[in-house]
Design a protein around this motif. Structure first.
Motif, PDB file in Angstrom:
ATOM      1  N   UNK A  73      -0.728  16.118   7.008  1.00 12.30           N
ATOM      2  CA  UNK A  73      -1.868  15.356   6.501  1.00 12.30           C
ATOM      3  C   UNK A  73      -1.789  15.165   4.988  1.00 12.30           C
ATOM      4  N   UNK A  74      -1.026  16.003   4.301  1.00 15.80           N
ATOM      5  CA  UNK A  74      -0.908  15.875   2.861  1.00 15.80           C
ATOM      6  C   UNK A  74      -2.250  15.988   2.164  1.00 15.80           C
ATOM      7  N   UNK A  75      -2.534  15.049   1.262  1.00 16.80           N
ATOM      8  CA  UNK A  75      -3.757  15.120   0.456  1.00 16.80           C
ATOM      9  C   UNK A  75      -5.015  14.851   1.261  1.00 16.80           C
ATOM     10  N   UNK A  76      -4.886  14.339   2.479  1.00 17.35           N
ATOM     11  CA  UNK A  76      -6.079  14.080   3.283  1.00 17.35           C
ATOM     12  C   UNK A  76      -6.496  15.292   4.108  1.00 17.35           C
ATOM     13  N   UNK A  77      -5.714  16.384   4.055  1.00 18.10           N
ATOM     14  CA  UNK A  77      -6.074  17.576   4.802  1.00 18.10           C
ATOM     15  C   UNK A  77      -7.404  18.132   4.295  1.00 18.10           C
ATOM     16  N   UNK A  78      -8.234  18.601   5.205  1.00 13.02           N
ATOM     17  CA  UNK A  78      -9.559  19.106   4.846  1.00 13.02           C
ATOM     18  C   UNK A  78      -9.489  20.163   3.762  1.00 13.02           C
ATOM     19  N   UNK A  79     -10.356  20.030   2.782  1.00 15.80           N
ATOM     20  CA  UNK A  79     -10.443  21.043   1.739  1.00 15.80           C
ATOM     21  C   UNK A  79      -9.532  20.806   0.550  1.00 15.80           C
ATOM     22  N   UNK A  80      -8.551  19.889   0.664  1.00 16.58           N
ATOM     23  CA  UNK A  80      -7.806  19.520  -0.540  1.00 16.58           C
ATOM     24  C   UNK A  80      -8.809  18.918  -1.518  1.00 16.58           C
ATOM     25  N   UNK A  81      -9.711  18.103  -0.979  1.00 14.40           N
ATOM     26  CA  UNK A  81     -10.837  17.589  -1.759  1.00 14.40           C
ATOM     27  C   UNK A  81     -12.131  18.131  -1.163  1.00 14.40           C
ATOM     28  N   UNK A  82     -13.049  18.485  -2.036  1.00 15.33           N
ATOM     29  CA  UNK A  82     -14.358  18.995  -1.605  1.00 15.33           C
ATOM     30  C   UNK A  82     -15.464  18.277  -2.376  1.00 15.33           C
ATOM     31  N   UNK A  83     -15.329  16.976  -2.516  1.00 17.21           N
ATOM     32  CA  UNK A  83     -16.343  16.188  -3.215  1.00 17.21           C
ATOM     33  C   UNK A  83     -17.639  16.245  -2.403  1.00 17.21           C
ATOM     34  N   UNK A  84     -18.787  16.525  -3.038  1.00 14.97           N
ATOM     35  CA  UNK A  84     -20.062  16.645  -2.312  1.00 14.97           C
ATOM     36  C   UNK A  84     -20.396  15.382  -1.511  1.00 14.97           C
ATOM     37  N   UNK A  85     -20.907  15.587  -0.299  1.00 14.35           N
ATOM     38  CA  UNK A  85     -21.208  14.499   0.634  1.00 14.35           C
ATOM     39  C   UNK A  85     -22.705  14.443   0.900  1.00 14.35           C
ATOM     40  N   UNK A  86     -23.235  13.231   0.959  1.00 13.21           N
ATOM     41  CA  UNK A  86     -24.635  13.014   1.346  1.00 13.21           C
ATOM     42  C   UNK A  86     -24.672  11.959   2.441  1.00 13.21           C
ATOM     43  N   UNK A  87     -25.168  12.353   3.622  1.00 13.66           N
ATOM     44  CA  UNK A  87     -25.302  11.428   4.742  1.00 13.66           C
ATOM     45  C   UNK A  87     -26.662  10.742   4.642  1.00 13.66           C
ATOM     46  N   UNK A  88     -26.648   9.459   4.276  1.00 10.12           N
ATOM     47  CA  UNK A  88     -27.907   8.729   4.075  1.00 10.12           C
ATOM     48  C   UNK A  88     -28.259   7.861   5.287  1.00 10.12           C
ATOM     49  N   UNK A  89     -27.547   8.060   6.399  1.00  6.79           N
ATOM     50  CA  UNK A  89     -27.809   7.260   7.591  1.00  6.79           C
ATOM     51  C   UNK A  89     -29.245   7.344   8.071  1.00  6.79           C
ATOM     52  N   UNK A  90     -29.863   8.513   7.878  1.00  6.12           N
ATOM     53  CA  UNK A  90     -31.239   8.694   8.336  1.00  6.12           C
ATOM     54  C   UNK A  90     -32.242   7.862   7.574  1.00  6.12           C
ATOM     55  N   UNK A  91     -31.834   7.368   6.390  1.00  7.33           N
ATOM     56  CA  UNK A  91     -32.759   6.581   5.573  1.00  7.33           C
ATOM     57  C   UNK A  91     -33.000   5.193   6.152  1.00  7.33           C
ATOM     58  N   UNK A  92     -32.157   4.770   7.094  1.00 10.23           N
ATOM     59  CA  UNK A  92     -32.291   3.437   7.680  1.00 10.23           C
ATOM     60  C   UNK A  92     -33.684   3.243   8.278  1.00 10.23           C
TER      61      UNK A  92
END
Length: 494
Positions: free
Chosen positions: A416-435
């Motif tokens: 997976x290289x750089x796409x492997x989980x945890x190589x990046x840990x940029x904070x995520x916000x799921x805004x789908x519920x705001x619809x």
């Protein structure tokens, strides 16, 4: 480099094929003795013939032979199996100390029912030795050093209105140990043998991490100023870890433990019985991309950089639209990578609140020295990490997940290289519920990049949960930051 036994077998093929009257393996059998019946081994043959139990019994019955041998386990086993007490399999520059020359070997061919397990152990030890020397060569590949040794890391991927030291970058050292361990274990446990080698997977991952951990003390005082040669420091850690891999090989071959496991764990499940050798190019590429990604992530985590999404991939749901140049659509949901650019000039207009833009250096990803890392890698890796551990994906989580993935064959981290989980840990916000919410200004939650793009977040925008929203705000370095709520009629609670 092919194991010597493979070379021996290949050398025999013309003679066998040329003997037209012979249409069965008897030709090889007559030339090499009974051991040749087992040359076409498979990984599963190890467990199918209970070789793990066999080597444990041998180990216990021959403890005296091991302790009295100058080469420890390898020397003792080489003497017992082949009559060769000099079979040390040490990594000392010798090209012949782990050779297998088994055709017509009287000691081995007189072992009767023990011939098969004896040969399987010999072959596995030989190929484990090849593995250690192979990853050593992969880690010193000039491409790895060239990719990491950049003097513009911080100025490329870091932008801050304050001229301050990026001391948080020291955390990258801890994560580097995990990446080295993942790279090492990935090299040893490719798809061909994954699934039958849980013990070996754990041993290889922990051993690889231990190798890197052993190199850290000399680097703990490295300072990470904004102009520091981050790549040079990372490169030196990786190269220094090679010394520990040499130590690992030598300790295991002598019968000692390394990474809390002795050689029997590394050989378990037949992990190296049919091991084809290290794919050095793949290991180098995977290591480079993972280390580059890890370094960029550490720089990004000190800034207001985050991921938002969770709505439909075509947007148009009343919560705004994100930057199409920095998006991933997966499972029907769109996710976007953002950087909140704080206003850097005095202003009494709405520009004083800043705007959303592309993260520093993102325009250089996917090309040149950073060709193995993309914006999509950042998003996918961060989403996977968030789904596993929220905002708490740390080095311990990374090590545990990589070991589990390799041991239980549900993923190949290195592939997976750089796409492997945890190589990046940029904070995520799921805004789908705001619809379906009635949040004030919800049509501005997602915005494209631009000087006039100022998102408005009034309410529990992350999963409709106030605590998750607050945690996201803090993880994204926006605690106490007024910009996203400057138009809200009431305090949104974060």
């Amino acid at each position: 480099m092919l194991p010597s036994l493979a070379l021996t077998a290949l050398a025999l093929l013309p003679a066998v094929q040329g003997a037209q009257p012979i249409h069965h393996p008897a030709g090889i059998y007559r030339r090499c003795g009974p051991v040749s019946k087992y040359y076409n081994q498979k990984t599963s043959d190890w467990d199918d013939n209970n070789v793990g139990d066999w080597i444990n019994n041998w180990w216990n019955d021959n403890s005296g032979l091991i302790s009295n041998s100058s080469a420890g386990f390898a020397g003792a086993f080489g003497q017992w199996a082949m009559g060769n007490p000099d079979w040390s399999c040490r990594d000392d520059g010798s090209d012949s100390d782990c050779d297998l020359q088994l055709c017509d070997n009287r000691v081995l061919n007189d072992r009767g029912d023990d011939i098969r397990p004896t040969y399987y152990v010999l072959e596995s030890v030989n190929r484990l030795h090849t593995y250690f020397t192979g990853i050593g060569e992969a880690f010193v590949t000039t491409a790895l050093g060239a990719a990491l040794s950049k003097d513009s890391w911080a100025t490329t991927f870091y932008k801050d209105k304050d001229d301050k030291s990026v001391t948080a970058l020291k955390e990258v050292l801890t994560l580097v140990t995990t990446i080295v361990g993942v790279g090492a274990s990935f090299a040893g446990l490719g798809p061909a043998v994954a699934g039958a080698v849980a013990g070996a997977g754990n041993a290889l991952t922990s051993g690889g991490i231990a190798a890197a951990v052993n190199t850290l003390p000399s680097h703990q005082d490295d300072t990470f100023e904004k102009s520091a040669d981050l790549g040079g420091i990372l490169g030196s850690i990786v190269v220094d870890s090679l010394k520990s891999f040499t130590t690992a090989n030598n300790q295991l071959m002598s019968g000692q433990s390394y990474g809390d496991a002795d050689i029997r764990s590394y050989l378990s499940g037949g992990a190296f019985l049919a091991y084809p050798g290290v794919d050095k190019n793949s290991v180098t590429d995977a290591m480079t991309n993972m280390l580059v990604g890890t370094s960029i992530n550490q720089l990004y985590r000190t800034q207001k950089i985050f991921i938002m999404g969770g709505g439909a991939c075509d947007d148009n749901q009343g919560i705004g639209s994100g930057p199409q140049e920095a998006t991933v659509c997966r499972d029907g949901q769109a996710w976007y990578l953002y950087y909140w650019q704080e206003n850097d000039v005095v202003s009494t207009t709405s520009h004083q609140w800043g705007w959303v833009a592309s993260p520093p250096g993102a325009d250089q990803l996917g090309q040149g020295a950073y060709g193995g890392v993309s914006v999509q890698d950042i998003i996918n890796s961060s989403l996977d990490a968030y789904n596993v551990a929220g905002y708490n994906y740390d080095s311990d989580t990374a090590a545990s997940r990589a070991s589990d993935a390799i041991s239980n064959s549900w993923a190949s981290p290195g592939a997976h290289g750089a796409s492997w989980e945890g190589i990046f840990t940029i904070p995520v916000c799921d805004v789908g519920g705001a619809v379906n919410s009635d949040y004030q200004g919800k049509e501005y939650i997602l915005q494209p990049y631009g000087h006039d793009s100022r998102p408005v977040w009034c309410g529990a925008i992350c999963s409709g949960d106030s605590q998750k929203t607050s945690d996201f705000i803090n993880a994204a370095n926006m605690g106490g930051f007024q910009s996203p709520k400057h138009l809200c009629n009431s305090d949104p609670g974060y």
